[in-house]
Design an enzyme around this catalytic site. Structure first.
Site, short mmCIF file in Angstrom:
data_model
loop_
_atom_site.label_atom_id
_atom_site.label_comp_id
_atom_site.label_asym_id
_atom_site.label_seq_id
_atom_site.Cartn_x
_atom_site.Cartn_y
_atom_site.Cartn_z
N CYS A 137 0.75 -1.03 -0.49
CA CYS A 137 -0.16 0.17 0.25
C CYS A 137 0.44 0.92 0.18
O CYS A 137 1.48 1.01 0.77
CB CYS A 137 -0.62 0.27 0.83
SG CYS A 137 -1.59 1.71 0.84
N CYS A 140 -0.73 4.00 2.27
CA CYS A 140 -0.44 3.90 4.10
C CYS A 140 1.26 4.06 4.06
O CYS A 140 1.20 4.57 5.57
CB CYS A 140 -0.39 2.64 4.07
SG CYS A 140 -1.96 1.81 3.29
N ASP A 141 2.09 4.02 3.39
CA ASP A 141 3.58 3.89 3.71
C ASP A 141 4.39 4.81 2.62
O ASP A 141 5.49 4.37 3.38
CB ASP A 141 3.90 2.03 3.76
CG ASP A 141 3.15 1.13 4.38
OD1 ASP A 141 2.71 1.61 5.47
OD2 ASP A 141 2.79 0.03 4.67
#
Ligand code: NAP
Length: 309
Positions: A137, A140-141
């Site tokens: 992701c 997200c990261d």
């Protein structure tokens, strides 16, 4: 154990499930919408949705998911966060049973909208370093890799779109793909080609993710020359497609050779009164708009099924 009775139980509150719930509720059905995580499904971790009609200004997947949730709430539907333990289908009308920790849901019809999850590469180091440099992701990261070097694995729309997003953070990105042609749309391929931070590493597969506490590199193999090389990187983003979430789907429901649920034009499975919508279905195009469309069709088909019995 509480027993609750419904006309339709919708499993999964992604775009397919939320649209099915809106249509079912507006059709006068008594609806339960079950979700094991946060409502929204995969779009929650999508940076930007560019092709959902009407939303031509930048909208993130998270924002779109919240709009869908608010739309559900407007009609009095609140997703119930719960984990399904077992499902028993019945030949008897209104006899299907869905077991969760505290409730048994008895229902006349079911719509499976529980989507798909990222496919793992199943290579050495992948599980070990997940969360420590291996990610599925970018939204997200990506921020953890500011001014660092990363690799992206895959050649589809997700890999290339997420690679473009990652270049807003990283210094350098190696796009590793097992063939010399991408399956992503040309408009996205052209943007990748024009991006100076992206270096293509084609006809190459990852063999191993290496590191100590965190990821430090990748062992790669060129599939043409069979040459093995090592690439020093700080993170690996894997976008190798998806696999259907069919763990809770009863055996008697027909699936295709890739594990996706087979449905007819009313989104009905091989079992009467049991429907499926969205990415979990065997289908040509997996998009937010097609998931929503499937959900709407399944809900109205469920209403007709209930009326016809
Ligand atoms: P995908 O189209 O299935 O692409 C998966 C990629 O991963 C392929 O390039 C595949 O290589 C590669 N791959 C699979 N297994 C691998 C392995 N074991 N090792 C190395 N590489 C591997 O998946 P996706 O990109 O996630 O897209 C899924 C669906 O969502 C598609 O229908 C896509 O069009 C859609 N989507 C659309 C948008 C958009 O319209 N903006 C954005 C994202 C996704 P090969 O090419 O060699 O098979």
């Amino acid at each position: 154990m509480n027993i609750e009775n419904y006309d339709v139980v919708i499993i999964g509150a992604g775009p397919a499930g939320m649209c099915a719930a809106i249509y079912a509720k507006r059709a006068g059905l008594n609806v339960a919408l079950l979700e094991k995580n946060y409502p929204g499904g995969q779009i929650v971790i999508t940076d930007e949705i560019e092709n959902y009609p009407g939303f031509f200004e930048k909208i993130s997947g998270y924002e779109l998911a919240n709009k869908l949730l608010r739309h559900c709430q407007k009609f009095g539907i609140e997703p119930q966060i719960t984990v399904i333990q077992k499902i028993e289908l019945s030949k008897k009308f209104a006899g299907h049973k869905i077991y969760t920790e505290n409730v048994i849901y008895e229902t006349k019809s079911i719509i499976f909208c529980n989507g798909a999850n990222p496919r793992k590469l199943n290579i050495s180091g992948e599980a070990e370093f997940t969360g420590r440099g291996v990610s599925y992701c970018a939204t997200c990261d990506a921020a953890f890799f500011k001014n660092k070097k990363v690799a992206v694995i895959g050649g589809g729309d997700s890999a290339l779109e997420e690679a473009l997003y990652l270049t807003k953070f990283v210094d350098k990105l190696f796009l590793i793909h097992r063939r010399d042609k991408f399956r992503a749309l040309k408009i996205i391929v052209d943007k990748v080609m024009a991006n100076p931070k992206i270096e293509l590493v084609l006809e190459t597969i990852p063999l191993k993710i290496i590191g100590e506490k965190n990821v430090k590199g990748l062992t790669l193999k060129n599939v043409k020359t069979e040459k093995i090389t090592e690439l020093a990187i700080d993170g690996v983003f894997i976008f190798a497609g998806y696999i259907a979430n069919t763990e809770i789907i009863p055996q008697e429901i027909e699936k295709d050779e890739n594990g996706y649920i087979v449905v007819d034009k009313k989104q009905q499975t091989n079992i009467k009164g049991v429907f499926a919508a969205g990415d979990i279905c065997s289908k040509f195009l997996r998009q937010v708009i097609t998931a929503c469309s499937d959900g709407a069709i399944a809900a109205i088909a469920a209403m007709h099924y209930i009326d016809s019995v």
